[in-house]
Design a protein around this motif. Structure first.
Motif, PDB file in Angstrom:
ATOM      1  N   ILE A 264       3.050 -76.230 -86.978  1.00 48.98           N
ATOM      2  CA  ILE A 264       1.707 -76.432 -87.514  1.00 48.98           C
ATOM      3  C   ILE A 264       1.245 -75.173 -88.258  1.00 48.98           C
ATOM      4  CG2 ILE A 264      -0.716 -76.955 -86.961  1.00 48.98           C
ATOM      5  CD1 ILE A 264       1.269 -79.298 -86.540  1.00 48.98           C
ATOM      6  N   TYR A 265       1.544 -74.018 -87.698  1.00 53.94           N
ATOM      7  CA  TYR A 265       1.196 -72.733 -88.323  1.00 53.94           C
ATOM      8  C   TYR A 265       1.830 -72.625 -89.719  1.00 53.94           C
ATOM      9  CZ  TYR A 265       0.879 -67.591 -88.713  1.00 53.94           C
ATOM     10  OH  TYR A 265       0.632 -66.316 -89.118  1.00 53.94           O
ATOM     11  N   GLU A 266       3.088 -72.997 -89.833  1.00 46.53           N
ATOM     12  CA  GLU A 266       3.773 -72.956 -91.133  1.00 46.53           C
ATOM     13  C   GLU A 266       3.171 -73.984 -92.089  1.00 46.53           C
ATOM     14  OE1 GLU A 266       6.004 -70.796 -92.318  1.00 46.53           O
ATOM     15  OE2 GLU A 266       5.877 -69.708 -90.422  1.00 46.53           O
TER      16      GLU A 266
ATOM     17  N   SER B 279      -6.753 -69.360 -88.621  1.00 44.42           N
ATOM     18  CA  SER B 279      -7.990 -70.107 -88.365  1.00 44.42           C
ATOM     19  C   SER B 279      -7.794 -71.607 -88.553  1.00 44.42           C
ATOM     20  CB  SER B 279      -9.112 -69.612 -89.284  1.00 44.42           C
ATOM     21  OG  SER B 279      -9.415 -68.274 -88.992  1.00 44.42           O
ATOM     22  N   GLU B 280      -7.119 -71.997 -89.637  1.00 45.44           N
ATOM     23  CA  GLU B 280      -6.875 -73.419 -89.895  1.00 45.44           C
ATOM     24  C   GLU B 280      -5.961 -74.018 -88.825  1.00 45.44           C
ATOM     25  OE1 GLU B 280      -6.989 -77.173 -91.708  1.00 45.44           O
ATOM     26  OE2 GLU B 280      -8.328 -75.457 -91.745  1.00 45.44           O
ATOM     27  N   THR B 281      -4.932 -73.267 -88.435  1.00 43.50           N
ATOM     28  CA  THR B 281      -4.018 -73.741 -87.394  1.00 43.50           C
ATOM     29  C   THR B 281      -4.766 -73.943 -86.081  1.00 43.50           C
ATOM     30  OG1 THR B 281      -2.196 -72.557 -88.443  1.00 43.50           O
ATOM     31  CG2 THR B 281      -1.866 -73.253 -86.162  1.00 43.50           C
ATOM     32  N   ALA B 282      -5.589 -72.975 -85.719  1.00 45.00           N
ATOM     33  CA  ALA B 282      -6.368 -73.076 -84.481  1.00 45.00           C
ATOM     34  C   ALA B 282      -7.287 -74.291 -84.520  1.00 45.00           C
ATOM     35  CB  ALA B 282      -7.179 -71.801 -84.269  1.00 45.00           C
ATOM     36  N   ARG B 283      -7.920 -74.530 -85.661  1.00 44.88           N
ATOM     37  CA  ARG B 283      -8.812 -75.687 -85.798  1.00 44.88           C
ATOM     38  C   ARG B 283      -8.037 -76.982 -85.605  1.00 44.88           C
ATOM     39  NH1 ARG B 283     -10.116 -79.464 -89.070  1.00 44.88           N
ATOM     40  NH2 ARG B 283      -8.799 -78.854 -90.794  1.00 44.88           N
TER      41      ARG B 283
ATOM     42  N   THR C 237      -6.778 -67.071 -78.866  1.00 44.37           N
ATOM     43  CA  THR C 237      -5.697 -67.571 -78.007  1.00 44.37           C
ATOM     44  C   THR C 237      -4.455 -67.835 -78.855  1.00 44.37           C
ATOM     45  OG1 THR C 237      -7.307 -68.597 -76.530  1.00 44.37           O
ATOM     46  CG2 THR C 237      -5.033 -69.410 -76.401  1.00 44.37           C
ATOM     47  N   LEU C 238      -4.668 -68.466 -79.999  1.00 43.37           N
ATOM     48  CA  LEU C 238      -3.552 -68.742 -80.904  1.00 43.37           C
ATOM     49  C   LEU C 238      -2.908 -67.441 -81.382  1.00 43.37           C
ATOM     50  CD1 LEU C 238      -1.788 -70.654 -82.546  1.00 43.37           C
ATOM     51  CD2 LEU C 238      -3.554 -70.620 -84.324  1.00 43.37           C
TER      52      LEU C 238
END
Length: 184
Positions: free
Chosen positions: A152-154, A161-165, A173-174
């Motif tokens: 998801i991060y990639e 921020s977008e990945t955490a959302r 935490t992320l």
């Protein structure tokens, strides 16, 4: 299952592998050829559908998410052209809903990535009433979670921020998870 072991592939050892990860595709194709399969590869839904239309394979390994669409389109075409085909769907997104959809469309089995050639071969050759044996070294739950977060991060272009959302988790935490090494 050793690569030198003679496998009972029946009279037609044709295998179509559809995956957009070029390195994985080549590695899996070589491993399956060593096991006696006659391998053809495709890197997209369009190429997979074209190969399956021309010569429906006896066996298929299809990635669920491809750059130009959904691998289930290839599964559906293979099943329509050849009812006895053994089809394994691979995915990095191990969700119950997609597994059910894959099996309903005609997949024989459903494996989460990273699956190795031994697991894939066992799934392809398993009798319909039998489940393939469990993997010798399955990924830990922590590793599966870490792989999902990394993917998801990639996909979010490394935007924390977008990945955490999207993962519904706190950004800090992320960040702590991303700073750690991958679990074994």
């Amino acid at each position: 299952m050793e690569t030198t072991e003679e496998l009972d592939l029946g009279s037609d050892p044709s295998l179509l592998i559809v995956d957009d990860d070029d390195a994985f595709l080549k590695r899996l194709a070589r491993a399956m050829e060593k096991r006696g399969f006659a391998v053809e590869t495709a890197e997209s839904v369009a190429a997979g559908r074209a190969r399956a239309s021309h010569a429906p394979p006896a066996y298929a390994v299809v990635d669920l998410r491809l750059g130009d669409g959904n691998g289930l389109d290839v599964v559906e075409l293979i099943r329509a052209k050849r009812e006895d085909a053994r089809i394994v769907v691979l995915t990095g997104y191990g969700a119950i809903a997609t597994a059910v959809a894959a099996v309903k469309i005609g997949a024989t089995d459903y494996l989460s990535k990273p699956a190795d050639a031994n697991q894939i071969t066992a799934a392809l050759l398993a009798k319909t009433e039998d489940l393939p044996p469990p993997p010798e070294n399955p990924m830990s739950a922590d590793r599966v979670r870490w792989e999902h977060i990394q993917r998801i991060y990639e996909q979010c272009d490394r935007n924390v921020s977008e990945t955490a959302r999207r993962l519904s988790m706190h950004r800090r935490t992320l960040q702590r998870i991303l700073a750690k090494r991958s679990p074994r």
